[in-house]
Design a protein around this motif. Structure first.
Motif, mmCIF file in Angstrom:
data_model
loop_
_atom_site.group_PDB
_atom_site.id
_atom_site.type_symbol
_atom_site.label_atom_id
_atom_site.label_comp_id
_atom_site.label_asym_id
_atom_site.label_seq_id
_atom_site.Cartn_x
_atom_site.Cartn_y
_atom_site.Cartn_z
ATOM 1 N N THR A 78 46.841 56.093 42.247
ATOM 2 C CA THR A 78 48.073 56.865 42.024
ATOM 3 C C THR A 78 49.168 56.013 41.378
ATOM 4 O O THR A 78 49.939 56.505 40.574
ATOM 5 N N SER A 79 49.238 54.725 41.736
ATOM 6 C CA SER A 79 50.123 53.852 40.959
ATOM 7 C C SER A 79 49.230 52.891 40.179
ATOM 8 O O SER A 79 48.152 52.519 40.665
ATOM 9 N N ARG A 80 49.632 52.517 38.969
ATOM 10 C CA ARG A 80 48.739 51.753 38.082
ATOM 11 C C ARG A 80 48.250 50.463 38.745
ATOM 12 O O ARG A 80 49.046 49.714 39.310
ATOM 13 N N LYS A 81 46.944 50.238 38.652
ATOM 14 C CA LYS A 81 46.375 49.007 39.208
ATOM 15 C C LYS A 81 46.101 48.064 38.044
ATOM 16 O O LYS A 81 45.270 48.370 37.184
ATOM 17 N N PRO A 82 46.811 46.920 38.001
ATOM 18 C CA PRO A 82 46.594 46.013 36.863
ATOM 19 C C PRO A 82 45.144 45.537 36.801
ATOM 20 O O PRO A 82 44.494 45.384 37.824
ATOM 21 N N ARG A 83 44.648 45.337 35.583
ATOM 22 C CA ARG A 83 43.287 44.809 35.446
ATOM 23 C C ARG A 83 43.247 43.391 36.017
ATOM 24 O O ARG A 83 44.228 42.648 35.911
ATOM 25 N N ASP A 84 42.081 43.001 36.568
ATOM 26 C CA ASP A 84 41.934 41.653 37.127
ATOM 27 C C ASP A 84 42.264 40.582 36.082
ATOM 28 O O ASP A 84 42.854 39.558 36.408
ATOM 29 N N ILE A 85 41.891 40.847 34.829
ATOM 30 C CA ILE A 85 42.078 39.839 33.778
ATOM 31 C C ILE A 85 43.560 39.474 33.627
ATOM 32 O O ILE A 85 43.899 38.334 33.325
ATOM 33 N N LYS A 87 45.575 39.101 35.944
ATOM 34 C CA LYS A 87 45.940 38.159 37.006
ATOM 35 C C LYS A 87 45.137 36.862 36.868
ATOM 36 O O LYS A 87 45.336 35.910 37.591
ATOM 37 N N GLY A 88 44.180 36.897 35.942
ATOM 38 C CA GLY A 88 43.392 35.690 35.668
ATOM 39 C C GLY A 88 42.261 35.451 36.655
ATOM 40 O O GLY A 88 41.571 34.441 36.583
ATOM 41 N N ARG A 89 42.064 36.368 37.607
ATOM 42 C CA ARG A 89 40.948 36.189 38.552
ATOM 43 C C ARG A 89 40.522 37.534 39.123
ATOM 44 O O ARG A 89 41.312 38.478 39.170
ATOM 45 N N ASP A 91 39.722 40.074 41.995
ATOM 46 C CA ASP A 91 40.251 40.120 43.360
ATOM 47 C C ASP A 91 39.120 40.149 44.385
ATOM 48 O O ASP A 91 37.980 40.480 44.076
ATOM 49 N N GLY A 92 39.444 39.720 45.603
ATOM 50 C CA GLY A 92 38.438 39.534 46.659
ATOM 51 C C GLY A 92 37.689 40.812 46.959
ATOM 52 O O GLY A 92 36.482 40.810 47.184
ATOM 53 N N ARG A 93 38.419 41.932 46.957
ATOM 54 C CA ARG A 93 37.794 43.221 47.260
ATOM 55 C C ARG A 93 36.738 43.561 46.200
ATOM 56 O O ARG A 93 35.626 43.963 46.531
ATOM 57 N N SER A 94 37.092 43.400 44.913
ATOM 58 C CA SER A 94 36.124 43.715 43.840
ATOM 59 C C SER A 94 34.892 42.835 43.975
ATOM 60 O O SER A 94 33.754 43.301 43.812
#
Ligand code: UDP
Length: 253
Positions: A78-85, A87-89, A91-94
């Motif tokens: 519902t709110s935009r989720k930035p791509r992992d790239i 953030k440069g890493r 995320d643990g959940r993914s």
């Protein structure tokens, strides 16, 4: 007894739909919908194995490899989720989810029969409303079945290197009662979070259960397992129906 927010019975999974071959350049692809959760599952087969396998001399030199990547598209939430790239890493959940998808599909693919190839399973969430990891596994199972059929049709392998269908579903305890296939609203409210991965012959691949700031009783665990097993049987029936349909209509496969 309080109704579920969308009126489902405790043992009722959400409406399931599989749209096949949505990514024509993939070896097999499926857009799976479970209610409002939608995940694109694309399988690509590469004619090589990772370097570590070639160098390991582990006696699996003739076999192949299967690996998975999972991500949520920026507009899937519902709110935009930035791509992992950005953030440069990863995320643990993914990372946790993609390892689960990889383990689930490695349990049903015969890597020896796959031959010296790598099967990539890419799961991208188009719309998230709870249970994205379980929908990804259920959709990927079908995408893998399609990819394996294509390998056999293209005469790259003698027979499709897939041993059986696999599916996954979530369960939880809400107000002391077990429910299956949680949507996001339910996922936020439950006191126990449970995910089950199982095959068409009823064997378990993975059982995950944790108390969310709470504990749970053996009886509740057993109730969740019972509901989840039934949910998985329903999902596997839906997968079988789709496969049976394309068997009689080869043009669609
Ligand atoms: N979710 C979200 N943003 C996130 C992670 C999760 O909006 O960064 C929502 C999404 O609807 C997801 C749900 O929370 O399906 C439950 O997330 P969980 O980590 O339990 O995984 P899932 O149930 O999707 O496998």
């Amino acid at each position: 007894m309080q109704q579920r927010s969308d009126g489902r019975a405790p043992d009722q999974i959400r409406a399931i739909n599989f749209e096949l071959n949505i990514a024509p350049h993939a070896t097999g692809s499926v857009l799976v919908s479970m209610g409002n959760t939608r995940v694109i599952c694309g399988v690509t087969v590469e004619e090589s194995v990772p370097r570590w396998m070639k160098e390991s001399g582990s006696g699996r030199m003739t076999g192949g490899w299967l690996t998975s990547e999972y991500s949520m598209l920026p507009y899937s939430t519902t709110s935009r989720k930035p791509r992992d790239i950005s953030k440069g890493r990863l995320d643990g959940r993914s990372s946790e989810i993609q390892r689960l998808i990889g383990r689930s599909l490695r349990a049903v693919v015969d890597l020896e029969k796959l031959g010296p190839r790598t099967m990539w399973i890419d799961c991208d969430v188009l719309q998230a409303d709870g249970g994205t990891r379980t929908a990804a596994i259920t959709g990927a199972s079908l995408a893998v079945a399609l990819a394996c059929r294509k390998l056999a049709n293209d005469k790259k392998v003698e027979a499709p290197p897939v041993k059986k269908l696999v599916a996954a579903v979530s369960a939880g305890v809400l107000d002391g009662r077990a429910i299956v296939d949680l949507n996001y609203e339910e996922d936020k409210a439950v006191t126990v979070d449970f995910n089950l991965v199982a095959t068409e012959d009823g064997e378990f691949v993975e059982v995950q259960g944790s108390g969310e700031e709470s504990t749970f009783a053996q009886d509740e665990l057993e109730q969740m397992i019972t509901l989840a097993r039934k949910g998985i049987a329903d999902l596997i029936s839906a997968q079988r129906a789709v496969l049976a349909r394309i068997m009689v209509s080869p043009a669609e496969s």
